[in-house]
Design a protein around this motif. Structure first.
Motif, PDB file in Angstrom:
ATOM      1  N   ALA A  74      76.833  18.381  34.470  1.00  0.00           N
ATOM      2  CA  ALA A  74      77.595  19.451  35.124  1.00  0.00           C
ATOM      3  C   ALA A  74      78.142  20.445  34.113  1.00  0.00           C
ATOM      4  O   ALA A  74      78.509  21.565  34.463  1.00  0.00           O
ATOM      5  CB  ALA A  74      78.743  18.855  35.933  1.00  0.00           C
ATOM      6  N   VAL A  75      78.203  20.038  32.831  1.00  0.00           N
ATOM      7  CA  VAL A  75      78.718  20.903  31.760  1.00  0.00           C
ATOM      8  C   VAL A  75      77.591  21.172  30.771  1.00  0.00           C
ATOM      9  O   VAL A  75      76.973  20.239  30.244  1.00  0.00           O
ATOM     10  CB  VAL A  75      79.906  20.245  31.030  1.00  0.00           C
ATOM     11  CG1 VAL A  75      80.390  21.138  29.889  1.00  0.00           C
ATOM     12  CG2 VAL A  75      81.044  19.965  32.010  1.00  0.00           C
ATOM     13  N   ILE A  76      77.332  22.457  30.501  1.00  0.00           N
ATOM     14  CA  ILE A  76      76.280  22.861  29.567  1.00  0.00           C
ATOM     15  C   ILE A  76      76.936  23.527  28.367  1.00  0.00           C
ATOM     16  O   ILE A  76      77.723  24.470  28.524  1.00  0.00           O
ATOM     17  CB  ILE A  76      75.301  23.869  30.202  1.00  0.00           C
ATOM     18  CG1 ILE A  76      74.841  23.393  31.579  1.00  0.00           C
ATOM     19  CG2 ILE A  76      74.125  24.124  29.270  1.00  0.00           C
ATOM     20  CD1 ILE A  76      74.066  22.115  31.584  1.00  0.00           C
ATOM     21  N   LEU A  77      76.626  23.037  27.165  1.00  0.00           N
ATOM     22  CA  LEU A  77      77.173  23.589  25.926  1.00  0.00           C
ATOM     23  C   LEU A  77      76.045  24.265  25.145  1.00  0.00           C
ATOM     24  O   LEU A  77      75.116  23.604  24.677  1.00  0.00           O
ATOM     25  CB  LEU A  77      77.809  22.474  25.092  1.00  0.00           C
ATOM     26  CG  LEU A  77      78.240  22.797  23.650  1.00  0.00           C
ATOM     27  CD1 LEU A  77      79.201  23.979  23.619  1.00  0.00           C
ATOM     28  CD2 LEU A  77      78.865  21.563  23.001  1.00  0.00           C
ATOM     29  N   PHE A  78      76.117  25.588  25.019  1.00  0.00           N
ATOM     30  CA  PHE A  78      75.124  26.351  24.269  1.00  0.00           C
ATOM     31  C   PHE A  78      75.606  26.530  22.823  1.00  0.00           C
ATOM     32  O   PHE A  78      76.677  27.087  22.577  1.00  0.00           O
ATOM     33  CB  PHE A  78      74.899  27.729  24.901  1.00  0.00           C
ATOM     34  CG  PHE A  78      74.123  27.691  26.183  1.00  0.00           C
ATOM     35  CD1 PHE A  78      72.743  27.539  26.173  1.00  0.00           C
ATOM     36  CD2 PHE A  78      74.767  27.808  27.405  1.00  0.00           C
ATOM     37  CE1 PHE A  78      72.011  27.506  27.357  1.00  0.00           C
ATOM     38  CE2 PHE A  78      74.049  27.784  28.595  1.00  0.00           C
ATOM     39  CZ  PHE A  78      72.666  27.628  28.577  1.00  0.00           C
ATOM     40  N   VAL A  79      74.775  26.064  21.874  1.00  0.00           N
ATOM     41  CA  VAL A  79      75.108  26.164  20.445  1.00  0.00           C
ATOM     42  C   VAL A  79      73.852  26.643  19.718  1.00  0.00           C
ATOM     43  O   VAL A  79      73.140  25.871  19.073  1.00  0.00           O
ATOM     44  CB  VAL A  79      75.557  24.806  19.864  1.00  0.00           C
ATOM     45  CG1 VAL A  79      76.259  25.009  18.529  1.00  0.00           C
ATOM     46  CG2 VAL A  79      76.465  24.064  20.823  1.00  0.00           C
ATOM     47  N   VAL A  80      73.554  27.935  19.859  1.00  0.00           N
ATOM     48  CA  VAL A  80      72.359  28.517  19.248  1.00  0.00           C
ATOM     49  C   VAL A  80      72.749  29.821  18.555  1.00  0.00           C
ATOM     50  O   VAL A  80      73.773  30.433  18.895  1.00  0.00           O
ATOM     51  CB  VAL A  80      71.269  28.791  20.304  1.00  0.00           C
ATOM     52  CG1 VAL A  80      70.774  27.499  20.937  1.00  0.00           C
ATOM     53  CG2 VAL A  80      71.773  29.740  21.390  1.00  0.00           C
ATOM     54  N   PRO A  81      71.966  30.274  17.579  1.00  0.00           N
ATOM     55  CA  PRO A  81      72.260  31.568  16.952  1.00  0.00           C
ATOM     56  C   PRO A  81      72.208  32.690  17.985  1.00  0.00           C
ATOM     57  O   PRO A  81      71.364  32.686  18.890  1.00  0.00           O
ATOM     58  CB  PRO A  81      71.131  31.715  15.914  1.00  0.00           C
ATOM     59  CG  PRO A  81      70.691  30.321  15.620  1.00  0.00           C
ATOM     60  CD  PRO A  81      70.831  29.592  16.922  1.00  0.00           C
ATOM     61  N   SER A  82      73.093  33.647  17.848  1.00  0.00           N
ATOM     62  CA  SER A  82      73.183  34.733  18.832  1.00  0.00           C
ATOM     63  C   SER A  82      71.882  35.513  18.936  1.00  0.00           C
ATOM     64  O   SER A  82      71.501  35.944  20.035  1.00  0.00           O
ATOM     65  CB  SER A  82      74.335  35.672  18.463  1.00  0.00           C
ATOM     66  OG  SER A  82      74.150  36.212  17.157  1.00  0.00           O
ATOM     67  N   ALA A  83      71.171  35.698  17.822  1.00  0.00           N
ATOM     68  CA  ALA A  83      69.925  36.457  17.846  1.00  0.00           C
ATOM     69  C   ALA A  83      68.838  35.753  18.652  1.00  0.00           C
ATOM     70  O   ALA A  83      67.919  36.405  19.165  1.00  0.00           O
ATOM     71  CB  ALA A  83      69.434  36.704  16.419  1.00  0.00           C
ATOM     72  N   HIS A  84      68.920  34.424  18.762  1.00  0.00           N
ATOM     73  CA  HIS A  84      67.911  33.654  19.493  1.00  0.00           C
ATOM     74  C   HIS A  84      68.290  33.422  20.959  1.00  0.00           C
ATOM     75  O   HIS A  84      67.461  32.932  21.726  1.00  0.00           O
ATOM     76  CB  HIS A  84      67.709  32.288  18.825  1.00  0.00           C
ATOM     77  CG  HIS A  84      67.259  32.383  17.402  1.00  0.00           C
ATOM     78  ND1 HIS A  84      67.243  31.300  16.549  1.00  0.00           N
ATOM     79  CD2 HIS A  84      66.803  33.439  16.670  1.00  0.00           C
ATOM     80  CE1 HIS A  84      66.814  31.676  15.366  1.00  0.00           C
ATOM     81  NE2 HIS A  84      66.549  32.970  15.419  1.00  0.00           N
ATOM     82  N   PHE A  85      69.510  33.767  21.321  1.00  0.00           N
ATOM     83  CA  PHE A  85      69.992  33.416  22.652  1.00  0.00           C
ATOM     84  C   PHE A  85      69.239  34.127  23.783  1.00  0.00           C
ATOM     85  O   PHE A  85      68.893  33.483  24.788  1.00  0.00           O
ATOM     86  CB  PHE A  85      71.497  33.674  22.746  1.00  0.00           C
ATOM     87  CG  PHE A  85      72.145  33.049  23.944  1.00  0.00           C
ATOM     88  CD1 PHE A  85      71.907  31.728  24.271  1.00  0.00           C
ATOM     89  CD2 PHE A  85      73.011  33.780  24.751  1.00  0.00           C
ATOM     90  CE1 PHE A  85      72.499  31.135  25.384  1.00  0.00           C
ATOM     91  CE2 PHE A  85      73.612  33.213  25.855  1.00  0.00           C
ATOM     92  CZ  PHE A  85      73.354  31.886  26.172  1.00  0.00           C
ATOM     93  N   PRO A  86      68.936  35.433  23.678  1.00  0.00           N
ATOM     94  CA  PRO A  86      68.197  36.071  24.783  1.00  0.00           C
ATOM     95  C   PRO A  86      66.839  35.416  25.040  1.00  0.00           C
ATOM     96  O   PRO A  86      66.451  35.240  26.201  1.00  0.00           O
ATOM     97  CB  PRO A  86      68.046  37.522  24.304  1.00  0.00           C
ATOM     98  CG  PRO A  86      69.221  37.744  23.415  1.00  0.00           C
ATOM     99  CD  PRO A  86      69.389  36.439  22.687  1.00  0.00           C
ATOM    100  N   ALA A  87      66.109  35.059  23.974  1.00  0.00           N
ATOM    101  CA  ALA A  87      64.801  34.414  24.156  1.00  0.00           C
ATOM    102  C   ALA A  87      64.959  33.058  24.830  1.00  0.00           C
ATOM    103  O   ALA A  87      64.135  32.668  25.669  1.00  0.00           O
ATOM    104  CB  ALA A  87      64.093  34.269  22.808  1.00  0.00           C
ATOM    105  N   LEU A  88      66.012  32.324  24.476  1.00  0.00           N
ATOM    106  CA  LEU A  88      66.277  31.057  25.141  1.00  0.00           C
ATOM    107  C   LEU A  88      66.563  31.282  26.617  1.00  0.00           C
ATOM    108  O   LEU A  88      66.059  30.547  27.488  1.00  0.00           O
ATOM    109  CB  LEU A  88      67.454  30.344  24.474  1.00  0.00           C
ATOM    110  CG  LEU A  88      67.941  29.067  25.165  1.00  0.00           C
ATOM    111  CD1 LEU A  88      66.898  27.954  25.054  1.00  0.00           C
ATOM    112  CD2 LEU A  88      69.267  28.602  24.587  1.00  0.00           C
ATOM    113  N   CYS A  89      67.372  32.294  26.913  1.00  0.00           N
ATOM    114  CA  CYS A  89      67.722  32.571  28.311  1.00  0.00           C
ATOM    115  C   CYS A  89      66.499  32.960  29.138  1.00  0.00           C
ATOM    116  O   CYS A  89      66.474  32.739  30.358  1.00  0.00           O
ATOM    117  CB  CYS A  89      68.776  33.670  28.384  1.00  0.00           C
ATOM    118  SG  CYS A  89      70.408  33.140  27.801  1.00  0.00           S
TER     119      CYS A  89
END
Length: 329
Positions: A74-89
């Motif tokens: 129920a809880v999601i913790l995103f810990v990725v570099p900001s530059a890579h976040f759009p591609a992950l999304c």
């Protein structure tokens, strides 16, 4: 018991997984590389980051299956570099996040709009503020890995979410502070990485402690100007999540942003520095985002300007610091 899905496989993600599993919180962990997953599930160690840390596999399941991990908790913790976040999304269906609580520990602006991570998630996946929280420092992953005393801030407008998350992170070596000023603390976490870069440049250029003290005190003033222009309420610049995070990034040998800047100060090119560093220095991407934000606000931030001109306009670092000397007090 709260179960948490962690997205990201670097040193900071590894440190947070250590805290969670030490606290007997069940963790489902997404990593891109199967070799990492296999090593974590069998030996309890991330072979690429903080490999000296032994994780408790009784409370841990790692996988390369992103939809599976996102739908586990129920809880999601995103810990990725900001530059890579759009591609992950791009890999995430908004339906997978429906009714989830989203926690971020991403210390850079995101996308072409230079959005805060929380704002990017809100716009991209229609996740309201009341279902979001952020984790902030001052923290270095290496010291958490060694079990050294650390103060962490969890920030959300949702008091119930704060009370739910706090026991997952508080333990004998982690003291948790709770706060509600998400916007201010997110900007402070981004800004301090740029300051870390510039302090590293100063060290690489052989400036001493006297100058470093002036540099960091001016950085605090620039942060106050930025937050005032953004109309951030309820900020406490002297608190550990603002001033403390800035200082540890500016002065600590563990700071990858300071290390990045130091190599630039010694004469390495940006491309060469990025190649030889094994970890992402968030301040590089953050510099561009903050420079654009300051420009839109009509702010003159000499420290941010110096970082931008050296990193993106490829101006000589020594000459830029001579200019900086005349623009700080």
């Amino acid at each position: 018991m709260t179960e948490i899905s962690v997205i990201g496989g670097g040193s900071w993600a590894t440190a947070l997984v250590k805290i969670l599993t030490d606290n007997q919180t069940n963790v489902s962990w997404y990593l891109r590389r199967q070799e990492q997953v296999d090593a974590i599930n069998t030996a309890g160690r991330n072979p690429d980051y903080l490999d000296f840390v032994k994780l408790d596999t009784r409370y841990l399941e790692a996988s390369t299956d992103l939809p599976f991990i996102l739908q586990k908790s129920a809880v999601i913790l995103f810990v990725v570099p900001s530059a890579h976040f759009p591609a992950l999304c791009d890999l995430i269906d908004a339906e997978w996040l429906r009714e989830k609580y989203i926690v971020t520990s991403i210390k850079g602006t995101v996308g072409d709009g230079n959005n805060l991570p929380s704002a990017y998630i809100a716009n991209r996946f229609s996740v309201e503020e009341s279902r979001q929280a952020i984790l902030a420092g001052p923290c270095h992953a290496e010291e958490i890995g060694m079990g050294k005393k650390t103060y962490m801030t969890i920030c959300s407008s949702n008091e119930g979410l704060l009370q739910r998350l706090s026991p997952c992170f508080a333990n004998r070596y982690v003291h948790v502070n709770l706060a509600k000023d998400m916007c201010g603390i997110e900007y402070a976490a981004i800004f301090k990485n740029v300051v870390g870069l510039v302090c590293g440049m100063a060290k690489g250029l052989n400036y001493g402690d006297n100058f470093m003290a002036v540099l960091t005190s001016n950085a605090i003033h620039e942060l106050e100007m930025l937050l005032s222009s953004l109309h951030v309420p309820e900020r406490r610049i002297g608190s550990s999540s603002y001033l403390g995070d800035l200082l540890v990034t500016a002065y600590s040998a563990h700071s990858r942003n300071r290390t990045f800047g130091e190599l630039i100060g010694r004469g390495y090119s940006v491309d060469h520095t990025q190649t030889i560093m094994s970890m992402v220095a968030e301040g590089y991407a953050a510099t561009k985002g903050l420079f654009q934000t300051a420009k839109e606000l009509g702010l003159n931030l000499p420290i941010v300007n110096t970082a931008y001109r050296v990193l993106y306009n490829h101006m000589p670092v020594a000459a830029e610091f001579k200019l900086l000397e005349r623009n700080i007090i």
